[in-house]
Design a protein around this motif. Structure first.
Motif, short mmCIF file in Angstrom:
data_model
loop_
_atom_site.label_atom_id
_atom_site.label_comp_id
_atom_site.label_asym_id
_atom_site.label_seq_id
_atom_site.Cartn_x
_atom_site.Cartn_y
_atom_site.Cartn_z
N ASP A 87 0.84 -1.21 0.00
CA ASP A 87 0.00 0.00 0.00
C ASP A 87 0.87 1.25 0.00
O ASP A 87 0.58 2.23 -0.69
CB ASP A 87 -0.92 0.02 1.23
N LEU A 88 1.93 1.21 0.76
CA LEU A 88 2.84 2.35 0.85
C LEU A 88 3.55 2.61 -0.47
O LEU A 88 3.69 3.76 -0.89
CB LEU A 88 3.85 2.10 1.97
N ARG A 89 3.98 1.54 -1.14
CA ARG A 89 4.63 1.69 -2.46
C ARG A 89 3.67 2.36 -3.45
O ARG A 89 4.06 3.26 -4.19
CB ARG A 89 5.04 0.33 -3.00
N GLU A 90 2.44 1.89 -3.50
CA GLU A 90 1.45 2.45 -4.42
C GLU A 90 1.18 3.91 -4.11
O GLU A 90 1.15 4.75 -5.01
CB GLU A 90 0.15 1.65 -4.36
N TYR A 91 0.98 4.22 -2.83
CA TYR A 91 0.71 5.60 -2.43
C TYR A 91 1.90 6.50 -2.79
O TYR A 91 1.75 7.58 -3.34
CB TYR A 91 0.43 5.68 -0.93
N SER A 92 3.08 6.03 -2.48
CA SER A 92 4.30 6.80 -2.75
C SER A 92 4.46 7.08 -4.24
O SER A 92 4.78 8.20 -4.64
CB SER A 92 5.51 6.02 -2.22
N ALA A 93 4.21 6.09 -5.06
CA ALA A 93 4.34 6.27 -6.51
C ALA A 93 3.30 7.26 -7.04
O ALA A 93 3.61 8.10 -7.91
CB ALA A 93 4.19 4.92 -7.21
N ARG A 94 2.08 7.19 -6.54
CA ARG A 94 1.02 8.10 -6.99
C ARG A 94 1.28 9.54 -6.60
O ARG A 94 0.81 10.46 -7.26
CB ARG A 94 -0.33 7.68 -6.40
N HIS A 95 2.01 9.77 -5.52
CA HIS A 95 2.17 11.12 -4.98
C HIS A 95 3.59 11.67 -5.08
O HIS A 95 3.90 12.67 -4.42
CB HIS A 95 1.67 11.16 -3.54
N GLY A 96 4.44 11.03 -5.86
CA GLY A 96 5.79 11.54 -6.07
C GLY A 96 6.68 11.52 -4.84
O GLY A 96 7.58 12.33 -4.72
N LEU A 97 6.44 10.59 -3.94
CA LEU A 97 7.26 10.44 -2.75
C LEU A 97 8.40 9.46 -3.06
O LEU A 97 8.39 8.80 -4.10
CB LEU A 97 6.40 9.95 -1.58
N PRO A 98 9.38 9.35 -2.18
CA PRO A 98 10.51 8.45 -2.45
C PRO A 98 10.06 7.02 -2.75
O PRO A 98 9.10 6.52 -2.18
CB PRO A 98 11.32 8.50 -1.16
N GLU A 99 10.80 6.38 -3.64
CA GLU A 99 10.54 4.98 -4.00
C GLU A 99 10.94 4.08 -2.84
O GLU A 99 11.90 4.36 -2.12
CB GLU A 99 11.36 4.62 -5.24
N ILE A 100 10.19 3.00 -2.67
CA ILE A 100 10.46 2.07 -1.57
C ILE A 100 10.83 0.73 -2.19
O ILE A 100 10.11 0.20 -3.02
CB ILE A 100 9.21 1.92 -0.68
N GLU A 101 11.98 0.20 -1.76
CA GLU A 101 12.42 -1.08 -2.31
C GLU A 101 13.00 -1.96 -1.21
O GLU A 101 13.50 -1.46 -0.20
CB GLU A 101 13.46 -0.86 -3.40
N PRO A 102 12.92 -3.29 -1.42
CA PRO A 102 13.51 -4.19 -0.42
C PRO A 102 15.02 -4.20 -0.57
O PRO A 102 15.56 -4.02 -1.64
CB PRO A 102 12.92 -5.56 -0.80
N ASP A 103 15.72 -4.38 0.53
CA ASP A 103 17.17 -4.44 0.54
C ASP A 103 17.59 -5.35 1.67
O ASP A 103 17.49 -4.98 2.83
CB ASP A 103 17.74 -3.04 0.72
#
Length: 111
Positions: A87-103
């Motif tokens: 949910d956070l990844r989708e929200y972030s992508a829609r609103h131009g926030l930092p990308e979230i990735e696993p590491d």
């Protein structure tokens, strides 16, 4: 703006941790300013934006014990709530926030 790396396999992140991660990712170090001031400004902006998104249903807060939709995510209850990473990844992508990735090598603790 930098990418946010979460530990591999992270399913959810505590709301209060999300605001911190976004603020840090959005803050570029000021060459002659106080970095704490820039962080505080970014944190306040992100906190208001995310709280409003939860209020409007654009981002779903979940109960930290059951992961069911939170019945009343306000104030301290919101700060303790969790957000699913997807949910956070989708929200972030829609609103131009930092990308979230696993590491797998990341040391941040979100869950």
């Amino acid at each position: 703006m930098t990418t946010i790396a979460l530990p591999s396999g992270t399913v959810y992140v505590k709301y209060s941790v999300i605001t911190h991660l976004f603020a840090r990712a959005m803050c570029s170090p000021a060459p002659h300013g106080d970095p704490r001031s820039a962080y505080a400004t970014a944190y306040g902006a992100v906190d208001r934006k995310l709280a409003r998104a939860v209020e409007l249903g654009d981002l779903r807060a979940r109960d930290p014990l059951t992961l069911a939709p939170h019945s009343y995510p306000v104030g301290d209850a919101l700060r303790e709530a969790v957000i699913l990473v997807n949910d956070l990844r989708e929200y972030s992508a829609r609103h131009g926030l930092p990308e979230i990735e696993p590491d797998a090598g990341s040391h941040c603790r979100g869950n």
